[in-house]
Design a protein around this motif. Sequence first.
Motif, PDB file in Angstrom:
ATOM      1  N   GLY A   1      31.870 -14.908  29.480  1.00 42.40           N
ATOM      2  CA  GLY A   1      30.909 -14.311  28.558  1.00 42.40           C
ATOM      3  C   GLY A   1      30.818 -15.007  27.210  1.00 42.40           C
ATOM      4  N   MET A   2      31.692 -15.978  26.965  1.00 40.69           N
ATOM      5  CA  MET A   2      31.665 -16.713  25.701  1.00 40.69           C
ATOM      6  C   MET A   2      30.679 -17.878  25.767  1.00 40.69           C
ATOM      7  SD  MET A   2      35.697 -16.896  24.589  1.00 40.69           S
ATOM      8  CE  MET A   2      35.316 -17.800  23.079  1.00 40.69           C
ATOM      9  N   LYS A   3      30.253 -18.312  24.608  1.00 37.25           N
ATOM     10  CA  LYS A   3      29.424 -19.514  24.504  1.00 37.25           C
ATOM     11  C   LYS A   3      30.316 -20.731  24.750  1.00 37.25           C
ATOM     12  CE  LYS A   3      25.603 -17.481  23.272  1.00 37.25           C
ATOM     13  NZ  LYS A   3      24.535 -17.368  24.244  1.00 37.25           N
ATOM     14  N   ALA A   4      29.832 -21.658  25.544  1.00 35.47           N
ATOM     15  CA  ALA A   4      30.610 -22.844  25.898  1.00 35.47           C
ATOM     16  C   ALA A   4      31.036 -23.624  24.659  1.00 35.47           C
ATOM     17  CB  ALA A   4      29.811 -23.735  26.852  1.00 35.47           C
ATOM     18  N   GLU A   5      30.171 -23.761  23.678  1.00 36.03           N
ATOM     19  CA  GLU A   5      30.505 -24.509  22.458  1.00 36.03           C
ATOM     20  C   GLU A   5      31.680 -23.869  21.721  1.00 36.03           C
ATOM     21  OE1 GLU A   5      29.623 -27.363  21.214  1.00 36.03           O
ATOM     22  OE2 GLU A   5      27.905 -27.855  22.467  1.00 36.03           O
ATOM     23  N   ASP A   6      31.756 -22.539  21.710  1.00 35.70           N
ATOM     24  CA  ASP A   6      32.874 -21.855  21.055  1.00 35.70           C
ATOM     25  C   ASP A   6      34.190 -22.153  21.765  1.00 35.70           C
ATOM     26  OD1 ASP A   6      31.105 -20.763  19.224  1.00 35.70           O
ATOM     27  OD2 ASP A   6      30.922 -18.869  20.319  1.00 35.70           O
ATOM     28  N   VAL A   7      34.150 -22.183  23.096  1.00 37.77           N
ATOM     29  CA  VAL A   7      35.357 -22.476  23.881  1.00 37.77           C
ATOM     30  C   VAL A   7      35.773 -23.929  23.670  1.00 37.77           C
ATOM     31  CG1 VAL A   7      36.308 -22.605  26.215  1.00 37.77           C
ATOM     32  CG2 VAL A   7      34.864 -20.670  25.555  1.00 37.77           C
TER      33      VAL A   7
ATOM     34  N   PRO B   1      43.493 -26.805  29.343  1.00 34.22           N
ATOM     35  CA  PRO B   1      42.464 -26.325  28.414  1.00 34.22           C
ATOM     36  C   PRO B   1      41.636 -27.468  27.812  1.00 34.22           C
ATOM     37  CG  PRO B   1      44.503 -25.140  28.045  1.00 34.22           C
ATOM     38  CD  PRO B   1      44.817 -26.263  29.003  1.00 34.22           C
ATOM     39  N   ASP B   2      42.281 -28.585  27.470  1.00 32.91           N
ATOM     40  CA  ASP B   2      41.555 -29.733  26.941  1.00 32.91           C
ATOM     41  C   ASP B   2      40.597 -30.289  27.988  1.00 32.91           C
ATOM     42  OD1 ASP B   2      41.064 -31.866  24.957  1.00 32.91           O
ATOM     43  OD2 ASP B   2      42.100 -33.156  26.404  1.00 32.91           O
ATOM     44  N   GLN B   3      41.048 -30.383  29.244  1.00 32.18           N
ATOM     45  CA  GLN B   3      40.179 -30.851  30.322  1.00 32.18           C
ATOM     46  C   GLN B   3      39.019 -29.883  30.537  1.00 32.18           C
ATOM     47  OE1 GLN B   3      40.439 -33.917  32.347  1.00 32.18           O
ATOM     48  NE2 GLN B   3      41.466 -34.310  30.385  1.00 32.18           N
ATOM     49  N   LEU B   4      39.270 -28.581  30.374  1.00 32.15           N
ATOM     50  CA  LEU B   4      38.188 -27.597  30.465  1.00 32.15           C
ATOM     51  C   LEU B   4      37.150 -27.850  29.380  1.00 32.15           C
ATOM     52  CD1 LEU B   4      36.797 -25.044  31.520  1.00 32.15           C
ATOM     53  CD2 LEU B   4      38.392 -23.714  30.108  1.00 32.15           C
ATOM     54  N   SER B   5      37.595 -28.181  28.168  1.00 31.69           N
ATOM     55  CA  SER B   5      36.634 -28.466  27.096  1.00 31.69           C
ATOM     56  C   SER B   5      35.774 -29.676  27.454  1.00 31.69           C
ATOM     57  CB  SER B   5      37.347 -28.670  25.751  1.00 31.69           C
ATOM     58  OG  SER B   5      38.040 -29.894  25.703  1.00 31.69           O
ATOM     59  N   LYS B   6      36.379 -30.700  28.068  1.00 31.13           N
ATOM     60  CA  LYS B   6      35.617 -31.872  28.505  1.00 31.13           C
ATOM     61  C   LYS B   6      34.623 -31.486  29.603  1.00 31.13           C
ATOM     62  CE  LYS B   6      39.417 -35.110  27.488  1.00 31.13           C
ATOM     63  NZ  LYS B   6      39.075 -35.193  26.102  1.00 31.13           N
ATOM     64  N   ALA B   7      35.070 -30.648  30.535  1.00 29.27           N
ATOM     65  CA  ALA B   7      34.195 -30.195  31.621  1.00 29.27           C
ATOM     66  C   ALA B   7      33.011 -29.409  31.063  1.00 29.27           C
ATOM     67  CB  ALA B   7      34.992 -29.340  32.606  1.00 29.27           C
ATOM     68  N   LEU B   8      33.282 -28.530  30.109  1.00 25.03           N
ATOM     69  CA  LEU B   8      32.203 -27.728  29.521  1.00 25.03           C
ATOM     70  C   LEU B   8      31.211 -28.609  28.776  1.00 25.03           C
ATOM     71  CD1 LEU B   8      34.241 -24.666  28.249  1.00 25.03           C
ATOM     72  CD2 LEU B   8      32.493 -24.641  30.036  1.00 25.03           C
ATOM     73  N   ARG B   9      31.706 -29.605  28.067  1.00 20.77           N
ATOM     74  CA  ARG B   9      30.816 -30.518  27.330  1.00 20.77           C
ATOM     75  C   ARG B   9      29.891 -31.250  28.312  1.00 20.77           C
ATOM     76  NH1 ARG B   9      31.037 -31.531  22.376  1.00 20.77           N
ATOM     77  NH2 ARG B   9      33.242 -31.145  22.040  1.00 20.77           N
TER      78      ARG B   9
ATOM     79  N   PHE C   1      28.830 -26.143  38.153  1.00 24.98           N
ATOM     80  CA  PHE C   1      29.266 -27.492  37.824  1.00 24.98           C
ATOM     81  C   PHE C   1      30.686 -27.675  38.344  1.00 24.98           C
ATOM     82  CE2 PHE C   1      26.289 -26.074  34.640  1.00 24.98           C
ATOM     83  CZ  PHE C   1      25.404 -27.138  34.541  1.00 24.98           C
ATOM     84  N   THR C   2      30.995 -28.871  38.839  1.00 26.16           N
ATOM     85  CA  THR C   2      32.340 -29.191  39.320  1.00 26.16           C
ATOM     86  C   THR C   2      32.857 -30.372  38.530  1.00 26.16           C
ATOM     87  OG1 THR C   2      31.792 -28.419  41.542  1.00 26.16           O
ATOM     88  CG2 THR C   2      33.720 -29.830  41.335  1.00 26.16           C
TER      89      THR C   2
ATOM     90  N   MET D   1      43.485 -29.740  39.888  1.00 21.69           N
ATOM     91  CA  MET D   1      42.765 -30.789  40.611  1.00 21.69           C
ATOM     92  C   MET D   1      41.253 -30.667  40.501  1.00 21.69           C
ATOM     93  SD  MET D   1      45.134 -30.769  44.009  1.00 21.69           S
ATOM     94  CE  MET D   1      45.106 -28.979  44.099  1.00 21.69           C
ATOM     95  N   MET D   2      40.776 -29.453  40.179  1.00 23.81           N
ATOM     96  CA  MET D   2      39.336 -29.243  40.111  1.00 23.81           C
ATOM     97  C   MET D   2      39.058 -28.042  39.221  1.00 23.81           C
ATOM     98  SD  MET D   2      36.587 -28.855  43.251  1.00 23.81           S
ATOM     99  CE  MET D   2      37.287 -27.373  43.933  1.00 23.81           C
ATOM    100  N   ILE D   3      37.950 -28.126  38.474  1.00 25.93           N
ATOM    101  CA  ILE D   3      37.475 -27.001  37.665  1.00 25.93           C
ATOM    102  C   ILE D   3      36.028 -26.748  38.070  1.00 25.93           C
ATOM    103  CG2 ILE D   3      37.072 -26.081  35.355  1.00 25.93           C
ATOM    104  CD1 ILE D   3      39.068 -28.200  34.304  1.00 25.93           C
TER     105      ILE D   3
END
Length: 87
Positions: free
Chosen positions: A48-54, A71-79, A5-6, A15-17
């Motif tokens: 190795g972690m579950k995305a929901e935990d992160v 980190p907040d943007q990473l949480s949005k990306a994971l969601r 996923f990008t 600029m990108m995750i």
Amino acid sequence: MGKMFTFYPEGVCSMMIEIELDGDTINDVVFTGGCNGNLSGISKLIKGMKAEDVIEKLEGTRCGFKDTSCPDQLSKALRLALDEARA
């Protein structure tokens, strides 16, 4: 190999995750731009972690006076990645 996923963050230095998920488990996260040491450290910690935990741990993290952070943007990306993977 999992599904890739990008995500293009807003309001931060990165600029990108790029995220690789195996189901709901994080295989890899790569940030382009931003504070390399901190972001590569976060990437190693969450492998190795579950995305929901992160998401639960990082969502709402702020950077200085900004309303968001990498980190907040990473949480949005994971969601979004989880939503897309489940669709």
